[in-house]
Design an enzyme around this catalytic site. Sequence first.
Site, PDB file in Angstrom:
ATOM      1  N   GLU A   1     -11.034   0.800  -0.573  1.00 31.48           N
ATOM      2  CA  GLU A   1     -10.948   0.987   0.794  1.00 31.48           C
ATOM      3  C   GLU A   1     -11.467   2.284   1.376  1.00 31.48           C
ATOM      4  OE1 GLU A   1      -6.751   1.225   2.338  1.00 31.48           O
ATOM      5  OE2 GLU A   1      -7.587   1.711   4.367  1.00 31.48           O
TER       6      GLU A   1
ATOM      7  N   ASP B   1       2.674  -4.744  -2.180  1.00 35.63           N
ATOM      8  CA  ASP B   1       2.783  -3.120  -2.377  1.00 35.63           C
ATOM      9  C   ASP B   1       3.671  -2.816  -2.761  1.00 35.63           C
ATOM     10  OD1 ASP B   1       0.191  -2.263  -1.815  1.00 35.63           O
ATOM     11  OD2 ASP B   1       0.468  -2.385   0.480  1.00 35.63           O
TER      12      ASP B   1
ATOM     13  N   GLU C   1      -1.435   2.277  -5.696  1.00 36.58           N
ATOM     14  CA  GLU C   1      -2.249   3.176  -5.284  1.00 36.58           C
ATOM     15  C   GLU C   1      -2.736   4.166  -6.209  1.00 36.58           C
ATOM     16  OE1 GLU C   1      -1.943   4.570  -1.177  1.00 36.58           O
ATOM     17  OE2 GLU C   1      -1.776   2.848  -0.271  1.00 36.58           O
TER      18      GLU C   1
HETATM   19  O1  KIV Z   1      -1.009  -2.070   3.194  1.00 43.00           O
HETATM   20  C1  KIV Z   1      -1.980  -2.394   3.324  1.00 43.00           C
HETATM   21  O2  KIV Z   1      -2.290  -3.223   4.251  1.00 43.00           O
HETATM   22  C2  KIV Z   1      -3.346  -2.286   2.528  1.00 43.00           C
HETATM   23  C3  KIV Z   1      -4.530  -2.642   2.938  1.00 43.00           C
HETATM   24  C4  KIV Z   1      -5.083  -1.749   4.004  1.00 43.00           C
HETATM   25  C5  KIV Z   1      -5.534  -2.938   1.653  1.00 43.00           C
HETATM   26  O3  KIV Z   1      -3.072  -1.552   1.576  1.00 43.00           O
END
Ligand code: KIV
Length: 289
Positions: free
Chosen positions: A206, A107, A139
């Site tokens: 999500e 991420d 995102e």
């Molecule tokens: O950070 C995370 O775990 C996520 C998931 C909820 C898809 O983005």
Amino acid sequence: MLIGGKNNIMKITKIRSREGWIMAEKVSIVTLQEMKANGEKITMLTAYDYPTALLVDRAGIDMILVGDSLGMTVLGLDSTVPVTMEDMLHHTKAVMRGVQRCFVVADMPFMSYNITREEAIRNAGRLVKEAGAHAVKLEGGTEIAPTVKAIVDAGIPVLGHLGLTPQTATKLGGYKVQGRTPEAAQKILEDARALQQAGVMGVVLECVPEALANEITGMLEVPTIGIGAGAGCDGQVLVFHDMLGLFDRFQPRFVKRYRNLAAEIVAALQEYKDEVRRGVFPAEEHTFR
Ligand code: KIV
């Protein structure tokens, strides 16, 4: 090692399983695309450290997400917002040391891709180059599509994330199902189209109604990975700590708890405390003479 014909090149890796060393296919973007085409469901779980990555990889899960959910599950923060690039680099490096077969997505934390495109490319590059991630996740939809394109053009695979986007949950009015009205559903559809045009390798959906997730899954050529988006997505993702009952501050409705490990761990810790106090541990076999 590479094997296969012109149109079917697979990266093969040697994996240590319970049965000894075996050869297995390393999961790649091509594998994921083929799984969508063949109607084979993709599995993804979060992992934030080396031992968890070893377990997830050993279980044969296809993808690992080093999610910024680590802010809550392992750093004890209230949301994903304060998570930093340094946190993500640190945890992604640990995960990569445990992975042999899984495709790993890291991420990009809040504000690491929202200021300038150059900064976004630099930060995505750090997650791939310094930490070893195979792809990054951002995102947002139409508004970040040019940034996504710039990162993809720099040679870095990007996974999109639409619907409930936790980094901007305050703007969305909280952790709620998204896309319930026709206008909101239309916006998410357009976002998905814009992300595909920008070159994403897939999209996480999500907390959106099942019918909307199904429509997006049918419309996109790249795989959709659902979390609270019904069974029609090309794959599913869950947070490791949620599905194993290791994080019980709150439990979203879309989580299935496969085990209650927190209770088992506490029971084991209490047994240890009790045995030390009673002089039962360490026993003869744990003692050097
Ligand atoms: O950070 C995370 O775990 C996520 C998931 C909820 C898809 O983005």
